[in-house]
Motif scaffolding. Structure first.
Motif, PDB file in Angstrom:
ATOM      1  N   PHE A  64       9.772  -8.221  53.801  1.00  0.00           N
ATOM      2  CA  PHE A  64       9.068  -8.601  52.583  1.00  0.00           C
ATOM      3  C   PHE A  64       9.785  -9.684  51.784  1.00  0.00           C
ATOM      4  CE2 PHE A  64       6.819  -4.205  52.200  1.00  0.00           C
ATOM      5  CZ  PHE A  64       6.034  -4.544  53.297  1.00  0.00           C
ATOM      6  N   ALA A  65      10.846 -10.252  52.352  1.00  0.00           N
ATOM      7  CA  ALA A  65      11.582 -11.297  51.632  1.00  0.00           C
ATOM      8  C   ALA A  65      10.685 -12.500  51.350  1.00  0.00           C
ATOM      9  CB  ALA A  65      12.816 -11.720  52.422  1.00  0.00           C
TER      10      ALA A  65
ATOM     11  N   THR B 171      11.524 -19.177  41.518  1.00  0.00           N
ATOM     12  CA  THR B 171      12.384 -18.777  40.408  1.00  0.00           C
ATOM     13  C   THR B 171      12.615 -17.273  40.446  1.00  0.00           C
ATOM     14  OG1 THR B 171      11.478 -20.576  39.066  1.00  0.00           O
ATOM     15  CG2 THR B 171      12.698 -18.846  37.912  1.00  0.00           C
ATOM     16  N   LEU B 172      13.879 -16.883  40.521  1.00  0.00           N
ATOM     17  CA  LEU B 172      14.228 -15.475  40.716  1.00  0.00           C
ATOM     18  C   LEU B 172      15.355 -15.039  39.789  1.00  0.00           C
ATOM     19  CD1 LEU B 172      14.328 -15.694  44.599  1.00  0.00           C
ATOM     20  CD2 LEU B 172      12.624 -14.398  43.310  1.00  0.00           C
ATOM     21  N   LEU B 173      15.329 -13.762  39.469  1.00  0.00           N
ATOM     22  CA  LEU B 173      16.424 -13.175  38.704  1.00  0.00           C
ATOM     23  C   LEU B 173      17.697 -13.158  39.544  1.00  0.00           C
ATOM     24  CD1 LEU B 173      14.780 -10.048  37.041  1.00  0.00           C
ATOM     25  CD2 LEU B 173      16.095 -11.779  35.824  1.00  0.00           C
TER      26      LEU B 173
ATOM     27  N   ILE C 208      16.878 -15.030  49.325  1.00  0.00           N
ATOM     28  CA  ILE C 208      15.668 -15.820  49.551  1.00  0.00           C
ATOM     29  C   ILE C 208      16.009 -17.203  50.113  1.00  0.00           C
ATOM     30  CG2 ILE C 208      13.621 -16.802  48.470  1.00  0.00           C
ATOM     31  CD1 ILE C 208      13.731 -13.688  48.821  1.00  0.00           C
ATOM     32  N   ARG C 209      17.126 -17.778  49.695  1.00  0.00           N
ATOM     33  CA  ARG C 209      17.544 -19.054  50.291  1.00  0.00           C
ATOM     34  C   ARG C 209      17.762 -18.907  51.790  1.00  0.00           C
ATOM     35  NH1 ARG C 209      21.035 -19.326  45.597  1.00  0.00           N
ATOM     36  NH2 ARG C 209      20.090 -20.713  44.031  1.00  0.00           N
ATOM     37  N   LYS C 210      18.389 -17.813  52.200  1.00  0.00           N
ATOM     38  CA  LYS C 210      18.608 -17.556  53.623  1.00  0.00           C
ATOM     39  C   LYS C 210      17.272 -17.440  54.359  1.00  0.00           C
ATOM     40  CE  LYS C 210      23.089 -15.112  53.522  1.00  0.00           C
ATOM     41  NZ  LYS C 210      23.715 -15.696  54.736  1.00  0.00           N
TER      42      LYS C 210
ATOM     43  N   LYS D 222      12.651 -25.016  46.737  1.00  0.00           N
ATOM     44  CA  LYS D 222      13.921 -24.893  46.031  1.00  0.00           C
ATOM     45  C   LYS D 222      13.978 -23.541  45.339  1.00  0.00           C
ATOM     46  CE  LYS D 222      16.628 -27.036  42.308  1.00  0.00           C
ATOM     47  NZ  LYS D 222      16.638 -28.102  41.268  1.00  0.00           N
ATOM     48  N   VAL D 223      15.106 -22.854  45.461  1.00  0.00           N
ATOM     49  CA  VAL D 223      15.297 -21.548  44.830  1.00  0.00           C
ATOM     50  C   VAL D 223      16.227 -21.703  43.640  1.00  0.00           C
ATOM     51  CG1 VAL D 223      16.114 -19.188  45.142  1.00  0.00           C
ATOM     52  CG2 VAL D 223      14.973 -20.375  47.037  1.00  0.00           C
TER      53      VAL D 223
END
Length: 248
Positions: free
Chosen positions: A136-137, A151-153, A196-198, A208-209
């Motif tokens: 689910f990533a 955009t992530l915490l 998420i970058r991985k 872009k993360v």
């Protein structure tokens, strides 16, 4: 042992069924595809005849707040009622690590209602809390995407392979009822943007993360450790990087 798996044709359910069958149990998948509808009750009584254990790994087809609440409240109530009629001795449900800490989200409010119904249902139970699945990533990235930016915490997360979740659920199903919560998580802790970058890099996804400490997780404000399990969690065997390499 006869084990009926509600949601037994989905990602986790199909694996639970296969693992139980490999160990000689009569594992029966129950889903709308097999004529069992937990929202209407159709086929439930027939499916549960002779079952010692019911495993519920089903999920709402809609994540809208009202829909997901209706699903878990109605479905769980119907399953518990049918279990009582069939004399089922153990109800096992799959839920999420941190559910009680994620009540700012409509989805997790509904999961909490599900858990409360089970605890008050009068049937011996075990609730398996899992961390976020590896699979689910990408979904996490997609729901946090605006244009080409994700955009992530910047919070900690300890994702787990679905196969390891299925193992934990199956092991719990054939054991004695815990009348409590048990947890399962993966072996590695990441910061959410790093994870998420991985995931995106492995799929050559150029989004872009960025980290935003003022953001939310599925609509909920959370702390750095909200998504992490406690010290007694079962730890899965498969590492995220290993799994990711196999997806190429």
């Amino acid at each position: 042992m006869k084990v009926v798996v509600i949601g037994g044709t989905g990602l986790i359910g199909s694996k639970v069924v296969a693992k139980l069958q490999e160990h000689g149990h009569e594992a029966v998948p129950a889903s709308p595809n097999s004529g069992v509808n937990t929202l209407t009750g159709e086929g439930l009584d027939e499916a549960l005849q002779g079952a010692q254990v019911v495993v519920d790994v089903s999920n709402s087809p809609s994540f809208a707040d009202d829909d997901v609440m209706e699903f878990f409240r109605t479905s769980t109530s119907n399953v518990l009622k049918a279990e009582k009629a069939a004399g089922v001795g153990h109800h096992v449900a799959l839920s999420v690590v941190g559910t009680d800490r994620l009540q700012g989200s409509g989805y997790f409010r509904a999961k909490q209602v599900q858990e409360d119904l089970i605890k008050d249902g009068g049937i011996p139970y075990s609730i398996v809390h899992a961390t976020q699945f590896f699979e689910f990533a990408k979904g996490l990235a997609d729901q946090a995407t605006d244009g080409d930016t994700v955009t992530l915490l910047p919070v900690k997360i300890q994702p787990v392979f679905s196969d390891d979740v299925a193992t934990a659920v199956g092991r719990t199903a054939v054991g004695e009822p815990l009348n409590a919560i048990t947890e399962v998580a993966g072996p590695d802790v990441f910061e959410l943007p790093e994870l998420i970058r991985k995931e995106l890099a492995a799929k050559q996804d150029t989004r872009k993360v960025v980290a935003d400490p003022n953001g939310t997780y599925w609509g909920a404000k959370i702390q750095d450790d909200t998504l992490l399990p406690g010290p007694d969690a079962h730890i899965g065997e498969v590492h995220f990087d290993e799994w990711l390499a196999q997806q190429k």
